[in-house]
Design a protein around this motif. Structure first.
Motif, PDB file in Angstrom:
ATOM      1  N   THR A  52       0.737  -1.125   0.034  1.00  0.00           N
ATOM      2  CA  THR A  52      -0.006  -0.005   0.007  1.00  0.00           C
ATOM      3  C   THR A  52       0.980   1.158   0.157  1.00  0.00           C
ATOM      4  OG1 THR A  52       0.028  -0.082   2.376  1.00  0.00           O
ATOM      5  CG2 THR A  52      -2.106  -1.405   1.155  1.00  0.00           C
ATOM      6  N   SER A  53       2.149   0.868   0.078  1.00  0.00           N
ATOM      7  CA  SER A  53       3.101   2.261   0.020  1.00  0.00           C
ATOM      8  C   SER A  53       4.217   1.991  -0.665  1.00  0.00           C
ATOM      9  CB  SER A  53       3.442   2.455   1.473  1.00  0.00           C
ATOM     10  OG  SER A  53       4.171   1.802   1.944  1.00  0.00           O
ATOM     11  N   LEU A  54       4.932   3.083  -1.320  1.00  0.00           N
ATOM     12  CA  LEU A  54       6.116   2.732  -2.004  1.00  0.00           C
ATOM     13  C   LEU A  54       7.278   2.352  -1.209  1.00  0.00           C
ATOM     14  CD1 LEU A  54       6.124   6.187  -4.287  1.00  0.00           C
ATOM     15  CD2 LEU A  54       6.128   3.797  -5.129  1.00  0.00           C
ATOM     16  N   ASP A  55       7.318   2.760   0.104  1.00  0.00           N
ATOM     17  CA  ASP A  55       8.453   2.324   0.844  1.00  0.00           C
ATOM     18  C   ASP A  55       8.494   0.780   1.240  1.00  0.00           C
ATOM     19  OD1 ASP A  55       9.419   4.823   1.279  1.00  0.00           O
ATOM     20  OD2 ASP A  55       8.394   5.134   3.099  1.00  0.00           O
ATOM     21  N   ASP A  56       7.261   0.358   1.193  1.00  0.00           N
ATOM     22  CA  ASP A  56       7.034  -1.285   1.401  1.00  0.00           C
ATOM     23  C   ASP A  56       7.476  -1.970   0.169  1.00  0.00           C
ATOM     24  OD1 ASP A  56       6.395  -3.568   2.385  1.00  0.00           O
ATOM     25  OD2 ASP A  56       4.195  -3.372   2.450  1.00  0.00           O
ATOM     26  N   PHE A  57       7.167  -1.052  -1.127  1.00  0.00           N
ATOM     27  CA  PHE A  57       7.295  -1.763  -2.506  1.00  0.00           C
ATOM     28  C   PHE A  57       8.617  -2.023  -2.666  1.00  0.00           C
ATOM     29  CE2 PHE A  57       7.919  -1.102  -6.890  1.00  0.00           C
ATOM     30  CZ  PHE A  57       7.365  -2.024  -7.393  1.00  0.00           C
ATOM     31  N   TYR A  58       9.662  -0.873  -2.343  1.00  0.00           N
ATOM     32  CA  TYR A  58      10.937  -0.980  -2.580  1.00  0.00           C
ATOM     33  C   TYR A  58      11.601  -1.919  -1.691  1.00  0.00           C
ATOM     34  CZ  TYR A  58       9.952   3.623  -4.870  1.00  0.00           C
ATOM     35  OH  TYR A  58       9.601   4.764  -5.661  1.00  0.00           O
ATOM     36  N   GLN A  59      11.184  -2.234  -0.565  1.00  0.00           N
ATOM     37  CA  GLN A  59      11.915  -3.129   0.347  1.00  0.00           C
ATOM     38  C   GLN A  59      11.515  -4.412   0.008  1.00  0.00           C
ATOM     39  OE1 GLN A  59      10.579  -2.563   4.383  1.00  0.00           O
ATOM     40  NE2 GLN A  59      11.517  -0.601   4.457  1.00  0.00           N
ATOM     41  N   ARG A  60      10.354  -4.838  -0.550  1.00  0.00           N
ATOM     42  CA  ARG A  60      10.176  -6.242  -1.117  1.00  0.00           C
ATOM     43  C   ARG A  60      10.748  -6.244  -2.566  1.00  0.00           C
ATOM     44  NH1 ARG A  60       3.943  -7.466   0.752  1.00  0.00           N
ATOM     45  NH2 ARG A  60       4.603  -9.369   0.018  1.00  0.00           N
ATOM     46  N   VAL A  61      10.946  -5.417  -3.276  1.00  0.00           N
ATOM     47  CA  VAL A  61      11.576  -5.369  -4.495  1.00  0.00           C
ATOM     48  C   VAL A  61      13.103  -5.862  -4.229  1.00  0.00           C
ATOM     49  CG1 VAL A  61      12.412  -4.268  -6.626  1.00  0.00           C
ATOM     50  CG2 VAL A  61       9.918  -4.155  -5.920  1.00  0.00           C
ATOM     51  N   HIS A  62      13.512  -5.047  -3.455  1.00  0.00           N
ATOM     52  CA  HIS A  62      14.862  -5.381  -2.781  1.00  0.00           C
ATOM     53  C   HIS A  62      15.277  -6.821  -2.443  1.00  0.00           C
ATOM     54  CE1 HIS A  62      18.719  -4.622  -0.015  1.00  0.00           C
ATOM     55  NE2 HIS A  62      19.222  -4.956  -1.232  1.00  0.00           N
ATOM     56  N   LEU A  63      14.359  -7.397  -1.623  1.00  0.00           N
ATOM     57  CA  LEU A  63      14.450  -8.668  -1.044  1.00  0.00           C
ATOM     58  C   LEU A  63      14.250  -9.895  -2.376  1.00  0.00           C
ATOM     59  CD1 LEU A  63      12.239  -8.771   2.063  1.00  0.00           C
ATOM     60  CD2 LEU A  63      14.647  -8.692   1.841  1.00  0.00           C
ATOM     61  N   HIS A  64      13.352  -9.453  -3.293  1.00  0.00           N
ATOM     62  CA  HIS A  64      13.529 -10.528  -4.438  1.00  0.00           C
ATOM     63  C   HIS A  64      14.520 -10.460  -5.603  1.00  0.00           C
ATOM     64  CE1 HIS A  64       9.155 -10.886  -3.031  1.00  0.00           C
ATOM     65  NE2 HIS A  64       9.111 -11.957  -3.809  1.00  0.00           N
ATOM     66  N   LEU A  65      15.016  -9.082  -5.429  1.00  0.00           N
ATOM     67  CA  LEU A  65      16.140  -8.809  -6.367  1.00  0.00           C
ATOM     68  C   LEU A  65      17.115  -9.731  -5.912  1.00  0.00           C
ATOM     69  CD1 LEU A  65      16.949  -7.530  -8.964  1.00  0.00           C
ATOM     70  CD2 LEU A  65      17.761  -5.569  -7.470  1.00  0.00           C
ATOM     71  N   GLN A  66      17.436  -9.923  -4.526  1.00  0.00           N
ATOM     72  CA  GLN A  66      18.563 -10.338  -4.033  1.00  0.00           C
ATOM     73  C   GLN A  66      18.549 -11.868  -4.269  1.00  0.00           C
ATOM     74  OE1 GLN A  66      18.238  -9.017  -0.003  1.00  0.00           O
ATOM     75  NE2 GLN A  66      20.305  -8.149  -0.027  1.00  0.00           N
ATOM     76  N   GLN A  67      17.652 -12.367  -4.676  1.00  0.00           N
ATOM     77  CA  GLN A  67      17.470 -14.095  -5.066  1.00  0.00           C
ATOM     78  C   GLN A  67      17.799 -14.139  -6.199  1.00  0.00           C
ATOM     79  OE1 GLN A  67      13.449 -15.090  -4.564  1.00  0.00           O
ATOM     80  NE2 GLN A  67      12.992 -14.424  -2.383  1.00  0.00           N
ATOM     81  N   LEU A  68      18.070 -13.085  -6.966  1.00  0.00           N
ATOM     82  CA  LEU A  68      18.442 -13.165  -8.395  1.00  0.00           C
ATOM     83  C   LEU A  68      19.955 -12.760  -8.671  1.00  0.00           C
ATOM     84  CD1 LEU A  68      15.508 -11.582 -10.269  1.00  0.00           C
ATOM     85  CD2 LEU A  68      15.839 -13.909  -9.847  1.00  0.00           C
ATOM     86  N   ILE A  69      20.322 -11.633  -8.102  1.00  0.00           N
ATOM     87  CA  ILE A  69      21.756 -11.165  -8.562  1.00  0.00           C
ATOM     88  C   ILE A  69      22.214 -10.781  -7.032  1.00  0.00           C
ATOM     89  CG2 ILE A  69      21.479 -10.858 -10.762  1.00  0.00           C
ATOM     90  CD1 ILE A  69      21.192  -7.831  -9.771  1.00  0.00           C
ATOM     91  N   PRO A  70      23.569 -10.610  -7.036  1.00  0.00           N
ATOM     92  CA  PRO A  70      24.056  -9.992  -5.638  1.00  0.00           C
ATOM     93  C   PRO A  70      23.631  -8.332  -5.453  1.00  0.00           C
ATOM     94  CG  PRO A  70      25.814 -11.245  -6.840  1.00  0.00           C
ATOM     95  CD  PRO A  70      24.522 -11.110  -7.784  1.00  0.00           C
ATOM     96  N   ALA A  71      22.619  -8.124  -4.687  1.00  0.00           N
ATOM     97  CA  ALA A  71      22.038  -6.856  -4.397  1.00  0.00           C
ATOM     98  C   ALA A  71      22.039  -6.408  -3.202  1.00  0.00           C
ATOM     99  CB  ALA A  71      20.746  -7.143  -5.193  1.00  0.00           C
TER     100      ALA A  71
END
Length: 881
Positions: A52-71
């Motif tokens: 429901t917020s951009l901050d929450d969205f950015y954090q969860r995108v970061h978590l999923h991105l770490q599964q793909l590449i070193p992030a």
């Protein structure tokens, strides 16, 4: 050998299988990675629907991105489309703190735009940067070195509809973690996927913020509306109370019910359990028509004005709100109840309100409300409200008193009405008779205003009204036409001069009867004044009808009149104008046309009629144009002045000069002095023309004295209009006084005909003018038939013959008559002047008749143009004779 071949073949198969295993393992690893990527992207897609917020969205995108590449080192830069400023909505880094902490003195947008993030924002393409590329960009000035150095830096622009809205960045500080084309492609795919989500979430946040702001605004507006509604309710209650007071003042309730209802209305606005109204009567007594109290039911008795609280309010004329302490203080200071302590009932009061009532333009009473406890605390707003309402209460009481007074007066009036009804009935009868008489008088006045008093015929006003109606009918019905006959009687002046005005009136009355006998009943005969009559022939068939009527009129008027026991034959000149086919004609224009035709008939020899036609219209127009030109030329001073010398026949000396005027008209040529005087009289500009000539004499007087002898006299012929009106005469006297002309050398000549027609004004005028030292003479002598007795007592110094006399020296009788004029002048000691001496024969004739002075063209040519001596000139006359 076969064994060796078999072993070789088996060895090759094993090697081939091993290669296939390696390739299958690579494919399996690739498929596994694709599955992870797919799951990560699905997770990101699911995030968009859950957060429901951009901050929450950015954090969860970061978590999923770490599964793909070193992030572990990851941040998102966002660029505002309206302001152009760059911000860091999400930042995660193992090595550095947030840029705002590293560089507290610099703006975050400036820092980001100066580094690799700004480079990607400017160029809009992905960037995979290692140490070499980093040094190269710094050396070219594209970026500045900010923060700790990284092993690799990967940034991909976030685009929405080809507009860069931000940058997605990952970086590695560990050489073991490297990025390649796969990571670059993966980051680009993620950026493309999340740009729409970011835009939607940003819009959602903005919408939520707008909703919050709008909710606050609506809350404030709601509170304001609640206050307004509350005020509106109060205002409606107040308005309702005022309407009820107004209705109550117009009602017919009894006095006690009136005050009870007033109290009920007041109680709707403010608690009024204790209330009374006090009024001051004509004897300065204070009465209480209404009183209600929680302590007693008895009305207080009327009393003289004393020093109570009510009297205090009435004396100071101001509304007051007092508490019990304030009242006690006033009592202690002796401001109230000092003289009448028995009236003091305020000991148990809590608050007291008193408001003066303005009745009949003065303080006539008071409205009082008080409370005995603190159940309701009166405030200033209550005082203001009650003060406002009290004005309407005072008006209601005033109206009620007026109604009661009117009722009492009406009862008294009824008795008087009954007593006077009989007298009024008699008076009404007399008044009705007066009204009938007045109507008769008004009808007679209307008739007199539209009819001639002598003949009883319609006058000019009535005729113009009938003529206007005829024109309207003519414009509606073009086939119908009418005619206008303008009649001027011949020899009417002779009747007045010979038989007197009484016989002249009888003549006009008889003429009116004869004219009426010549026309139809639907025709209109009117007298315009004097001896002029006008006939409107309505609805004629042809021009012959008007001619027939004109013939009958000429015949009827040619019959002898019996005046002063003598037969007198008159006649008439008739001008006829027709409505014709010109629908632009007016009442005045057709009357003017008929008048012009009448004057043409008089010019044709009288006793006839003339029909107005185009030729006569042209003459009329020419006369009108001549009048306009005359007035313009007079205003522009375009007239010429020439001097006529008056010569002594005995010695040829120029004894006087007379200015005469002429006009060189561009179309009609030269117009001489006699016609100029006639035109001025016709256009009523005689006084202006005389003033024009006198101004010339005044301006040229000094040069004339140099040109002629200083003793030369000035002859000036002026109109008798100068002495017929006292104001004009006064103006003439002032003009003579203010001029530089020697008045002793000035001789003013007045016409003999005007003298005979108005002797009295001439006598008075001559006397006033002669007192200035001006000489007076009579010109035009010999045609006006002035009596010798009249001439003998007038202050006259000279006579000047009429201009036409010199043209009629044809027989012995005429010569003897002219000689008699000269003998008359000698007898009365007048100077006698011959005029219009245009030939040498006329000069000889006047010399033989005894005339010694004269003026004219022949004299000017003989004595002035030839410059010969007097004796020689006289000899010339004798020789030629």
């Amino acid at each position: 050998m076969d064994t060796d071949f078999g072993l070789l073949k088996a060895s090759q198969r094993v090697e081939h299988l091993q290669k296939r295993v390696v390739r299958l393992k690579g494919l399996a690893k690739k498929y596994k990675r694709s599955e992870i990527i797919q799951n990560a992207l699905l997770g990101i897609s699911n995030i968009a629907t859950q957060v429901t917020s951009l901050d929450d969205f950015y954090q969860r995108v970061h978590l999923h991105l770490q599964q793909l590449i070193p992030a572990e080192n990851f941040f998102i830069a966002s660029k505002d489309a309206e302001t152009g400023l760059t911000s860091l909505p999400f930042f995660a880094d193992q090595q550095d703190s947030h840029p705002s902490e590293l560089y507290p003195d610099q703006e975050i947008s400036t820092l980001l735009n100066a580094g690799l993030t700004g480079y990607v924002l400017r160029h809009g393409v992905p960037l995979l940067c290692d140490d070499n590329k980093f040094e190269e960009l710094i050396a070219s000035g594209e970026i500045k070195s900010l923060g700790s150095p990284s092993h690799q830096w990967l940034g991909v622009p976030i685009k929405s509809q080809d507009v860069i809205s931000g940058v997605l960045v990952v970086q590695s500080y560990n050489p073991a973690n490297t990025y390649g084309e796969l990571e670059l492609e993966l980051m680009g795919f993620i950026c493309h996927h999340i740009s729409g989500v970011m835009e939607r979430l940003e819009h959602h946040e903005q919408l939520e913020q707008a909703i919050v702001e709008r909710t606050k605004e609506l809350s404030k507006a709601y509170d304001k509306v609640k206050i307004e509604v509350k005020e509106r309710v109060k205002a409606e209650e107040l308005q309702k109370a005022l309407f009820e007071i107004a209705d109550l003042s117009a009602s017919k309730v009894f006095q006690q019910d009136f005050y009870l209802r007033l109290h009920r209305i007041i109680s709707q606005l403010i608690p009024a359990n204790n209330c009374f109204i006090s009024l001051i009567d004509d004897d300065n007594m204070l009465s209480f028509p209404f009183y209600v109290s929680q302590r007693t039911t008895e009305y207080p008795a009327s009393r003289p004005m004393q020093d109570g609280l009510t009297e205090y309010i009435l004396q100071h004329k101001l509304p007051q709100l007092w508490s019990a302490k304030e009242i006690a203080k006033m009592v202690a200071m002796g401001e109230v109840y000092a003289k009448s302590p028995s009236l003091n009932k305020t000991q148990k009061m809590h608050q007291w309100i008193g408001i003066p009532l303005m009745i009949n333009g003065d303080i006539g009473g008071a409205l009082t409300i008080y409370s005995l406890d603190d159940e309701h605390i009166y405030q200033l707003k209550d005082l203001e409200l009650l003060t406002f309402v009290s004005q309407h209460i005072a008006n209601a009481i005033e109206r009620k008193q007026a109604v009661e007074s009117l009722k009492n007066s009406y009862e008294l009036l009824e008795d008087k009405v009954i007593a006077r009804t009989h007298a009024l009935a008699e008076l009404n009868n007399n008044l009705q008779q007066e009204i009938n008489q007045r109507r008769k008088i008004e009808a007679q006045l209307v008739h007199d205003a539209q009819h001639d008093g002598l003949t009883g015929l319609p006058n000019r006003c009535f005729l113009m009204d009938r003529l206007s109606q005829a024109l309207k009918h003519f414009r509606r019905h073009g086939l119908d036409q009418f005619s206008l006959l303008f009649i001027d009687l011949d020899r009417f002046k002779v009747i007045n001069d010979s038989f007197g005005h009484l016989e002249g009136d009888r003549f006009l009355i008889e003429t009116a009867k004869r004219l009426k006998s010549c026309i139809r009943e639907n025709d209109t005969l009117a007298r315009m004044g004097g001896d002029e009559f006008v006939i409107l022939l309505d609805s004629i068939n042809a021009t012959e009808d008007a001619k027939d009527v004109s013939e009958r009129i000429l015949h009827a008027l040619s019959m002898p009149y019996q005046l002063a026991e003598q037969n007198f034959i008159s006649g008439a000149s008739i001008g006829i104008a027709f409505s014709g086919h010109n629908k632009m004609i007016t009442s005045e224009s057709i009357l003017r046309d008929a008048d012009a035709a009448m004057y043409q008939a008089k010019a044709n020899g009288k006793g006839c009629y003339v029909i107005f036609d185009d030729k006569l219209s042209l003459q009329t127009k020419q006369q009108y144009d001549l009048e306009i030109d005359f007035k313009k030329a007079l205003d522009r001073q375009a007239f010429d002045i020439y001097l006529v010398e008056v010569v002594d026949f005995s010695n040829g000396e120029i004894i006087a000069i007379e200015p005469q005027i002429e006009w060189h008209h561009p179309e009609q040529g030269k117009i001489e002095h006699a016609k100029m005087k006639h035109l001025a009289a016709q256009y009523q500009l005689t006084l202006d023309l005389d003033g024009y000539i006198f101004s010339y004499l005044q301006n040229q007087y000094q040069s004339l004295k140099q040109q002629y002898s200083k003793d030369v006299s000035l002859h000036l012929s002026i109109s008798s209009q100068h002495i017929k009106n006292k104001f004009v005469l006064r103006n003439l006297k002032n003009t003579i006084k203010s001029s530089n002309i020697n008045v002793n050398k000035l001789m003013l000549f007045f016409n003999e005909k005007a003298l005979v027609q108005d002797t009295e004004n001439h006598i008075n005028g001559f006397e006033l003018i002669s007192q200035l030292g001006v000489n007076i003479g009579i010109d035009g002598y010999g045609t006006g038939y002035s009596s010798l007795s009249c001439l003998s007592f007038l202050p006259i110094k000279a006579l000047k013959l009429d201009n036409d006399i010199s043209k009629h020296l044809l027989n012995e009788k005429q010569l003897q008559l002219v000689k008699a004029y000269q003998l008359t002048a000698n007898t009365l000691n007048f100077d006698m002047y011959a005029t219009t001496v245009d030939t040498q024969q006329q000069v000889r004739q006047f010399l033989e008749l005894g005339y010694a002075r004269g003026q004219g063209r022949a004299i000017s040519k003989l004595f002035t143009e030839n410059k010969i001596s007097t004796n020689h000139a006289l000899n010339q006359l004798n020789i030629n004779g």
